[in-house]
Design an enzyme around this catalytic site. Sequence first.
Site, PDB file in Angstrom:
ATOM      1  CD  GLU A 166       9.541   3.860   9.191  1.00  0.00           C
ATOM      2  OE1 GLU A 166       9.401   4.599   8.190  1.00  0.00           O
ATOM      3  OE2 GLU A 166       9.990   2.710   9.103  1.00  0.00           O
ATOM      4  CG  ASP A 167       6.178   5.139   6.701  1.00  0.00           C
ATOM      5  OD1 ASP A 167       6.727   4.406   7.551  1.00  0.00           O
ATOM      6  OD2 ASP A 167       6.003   4.793   5.523  1.00  0.00           O
TER       7      ASP A 167
ATOM      8  CG  ASP B 230       2.502  -3.081  10.623  1.00  0.00           C
ATOM      9  OD1 ASP B 230       1.510  -3.131  11.359  1.00  0.00           O
ATOM     10  OD2 ASP B 230       2.622  -3.803   9.612  1.00  0.00           O
TER      11      ASP B 230
ATOM     12  CG  PHE C 272      -2.643  -1.473   4.292  1.00  0.00           C
ATOM     13  CD1 PHE C 272      -1.475  -2.110   4.692  1.00  0.00           C
ATOM     14  CD2 PHE C 272      -2.609  -0.661   3.166  1.00  0.00           C
ATOM     15  CE1 PHE C 272      -0.295  -1.940   3.975  1.00  0.00           C
ATOM     16  CE2 PHE C 272      -1.435  -0.493   2.437  1.00  0.00           C
ATOM     17  CZ  PHE C 272      -0.276  -1.132   2.848  1.00  0.00           C
TER      18      PHE C 272
ATOM     19  NE  ARG D  71       5.864   5.528  -2.288  1.00  0.00           N
ATOM     20  CZ  ARG D  71       6.190   4.648  -1.339  1.00  0.00           C
ATOM     21  NH1 ARG D  71       5.964   4.920  -0.078  1.00  0.00           N
ATOM     22  NH2 ARG D  71       6.755   3.499  -1.653  1.00  0.00           N
TER      23      ARG D  71
END
Length: 175
Positions: free
Chosen positions: A98-99, A102, A151, A164
């Site tokens: 996963e990136d 959160d 963010f 990206r």
Amino acid sequence: MEEIKNLKVLISEEKLNERINELAQEIYNDYKGQEITFICILKGSIFFTVELSKRMPCDINFEFIRVSSYHGENSTGIIEMKVDLQGDIKGKDVIIIEDIVDTGRTLSYLKEYLKSKEPKSLKICSLLDKKERRVCKIDADYVGFNIPDKFVIGYGLDVDEKYRNLPYIGYFENV
Ligand code: IMP
Ligand code: MG
């Protein structure tokens, strides 16, 4: 790409490379060079999945999943499966790549879903972790960097499908 205003670097390309080297070594040692199935969570994890797997001299199978999460006003976090697994992971050593973690909703959902497919083992590896924002009780087994509640964009992470392909992790100041 034109110059992006107020964009600050949070994690440089050099730091990303150093840390991904360490993570690859750690995972490789834990699995003793055995075959692993990486489940790349599209689209944000593509860069991380590629960079991590390039550094691991063992057999890696790749699977891809795409989910959308809807954080409405009540933030119930309904997750919708957009692209499902193609292969069978039953009896396999699986790592979800996963990136960022959160609220943890996406991974809580995915972990339960993938457990139902009866893998031999199931772990989570996330490049970034925003612990402060957690709503669901879930933690990654491998984490690249713990980051503050900002963010972030780049290295796979987007805002409205943009940025990206930045080679580092950045954030917008005053946003
Ligand atoms: P969670 O379900 O709240 O843990 O959110 C997971 C997903 O939200 C991640 O896989 C990202 O796609 C997205 N996300 C969360 N934080 C950020 C961020 O700072 N930048 C870009 N995407 C984010
Ligand atoms: Mg994502």
